[in-house]
Design an enzyme around this catalytic site. Sequence first.
Site, PDB file in Angstrom:
ATOM      1  CG  ASP A 117      -6.224  -0.395   8.182  1.00  0.00           C
ATOM      2  OD1 ASP A 117      -6.519  -0.209   9.655  1.00  0.00           O
ATOM      3  OD2 ASP A 117      -6.469   0.466   7.326  1.00  0.00           O
ATOM      4  CD  GLU A 121      -3.448   0.571   1.551  1.00  0.00           C
ATOM      5  OE1 GLU A 121      -3.550  -0.397   1.791  1.00  0.00           O
ATOM      6  OE2 GLU A 121      -4.165   1.596   1.623  1.00  0.00           O
TER       7      GLU A 121
HETATM    8  C1  GLA Z   1      -6.170   4.133   7.840  1.00  0.00           C
HETATM    9  C2  GLA Z   1      -4.831   3.420   7.743  1.00  0.00           C
HETATM   10  C3  GLA Z   1      -4.453   2.901   9.091  1.00  0.00           C
HETATM   11  C4  GLA Z   1      -4.594   3.968   9.991  1.00  0.00           C
HETATM   12  C5  GLA Z   1      -5.819   4.662  10.373  1.00  0.00           C
HETATM   13  C6  GLA Z   1      -6.099   5.682  11.106  1.00  0.00           C
HETATM   14  O1  GLA Z   1      -7.028   3.141   8.246  1.00  0.00           O
HETATM   15  O2  GLA Z   1      -4.654   2.446   6.893  1.00  0.00           O
HETATM   16  O3  GLA Z   1      -2.888   2.575   8.933  1.00  0.00           O
HETATM   17  O4  GLA Z   1      -3.547   4.924  10.140  1.00  0.00           O
HETATM   18  O5  GLA Z   1      -6.254   5.009   8.639  1.00  0.00           O
HETATM   19  O6  GLA Z   1      -5.809   5.270  12.230  1.00  0.00           O
END
Ligand code: GLA
Length: 373
Positions: A171, A159
Amino acid sequence: MIHDSDLVRAFRERWGETAKLFRAPGRVNLIGEFTDYNEGFVMPAALAFSTCVAASKRSDRLLEIHSETFDESRQFNLDDPEPRASHHWSDYVRGVAVILERAGLRLSGANLLIRGEVPIGAGLSSSAAIEVATAAALLGVSGIPLAPMQTAQLCQRAENEFVGIQCGIMDQFVACHGAPGEALMLDCRSLDFRRATLPAGACLVICNTMVQHQLARSEYNQRRADCSAGVRDLARVLPHVIALRDVTLLELEQHRRALDPVVYRRCRHVVAENDRVQQAFPALQRGELDRFGALMRASHDSLRDDFEASCPELDLLVDLASGLPGVYGVRMTGGGFGGCTVNLVQQEHADSFCETIASRYQEATGKEPSLYR
Ligand code: GLA
């Protein structure tokens, strides 16, 4: 709910072969927002929704991919010398393949059929779900074992380096380690994690604003840059600081003048949010849901005022929920600028909560919110 036999049948109709299935869930973050890339703490939970990839091995080095959601196919060659992102859903799949290969894992070609049930653009991490399910599929058909944490790290790299979003590990981590019904508390520096379940009698309700503002991607990367600027300036006066994780609120106040005012507020959110997660986990373990809910609400206020990652629709959902019976706490969840709120609600009030919030949000905005329990 994705039915395995149904997906295997769809795969056979398309490619005339038997597929193996690989899946990864979406997530909701209970608390700890924008702390992951600051080497801090997060507390996500896996959703019952997942993305499923049906896969078979090919004898060449091609990836043939079909997405049911977009009803579109793409083909890539793993030997392409200069693979580039094209701002297309297939970037997530291709990016994972590219990064696995760059990590020295030699993949077989594969046919991949993707079926997703995580709502897209809702801040519930459909992107990590497709990345992790794809990684599992490519590694699975190639016969390459890989530890879940390494899979998560390589998907995050995909990503960052291929798709171009400077996200943290949260995530992809929860997509690899999470199971429905439990929250994970992750230390994003050591990668140690612990599990906790919600006490009986409480449930999570996710409310979708049904909006995703265009600026989400650029603002996300801008916030990350603001945090890096904060680390750079604070490290000049506090040499032990490697990440915002290393800063206390007292130190931040003492050195406030070393920072640009906007950067100071971004840092204040991150430093305070790390404290909140560390208080929230024991509160959850002890079943102190009022305490947990108060921390959620403080998190939202900080995201709205200091980190400026909320939006009017999210603030409205938070305000509407706050006054309702049986609500312990509510906050925006995920990357912000649209997407969802997460609500911690007494089970016995959940039905009436859902009815009221849906009708009041619709009255105010003309949009019917999707609700997930
Ligand atoms: C997105 C990103 C995560 C995190 C959140 C905020 O989901 O993918 O890595 O930074 O935002 O907490």
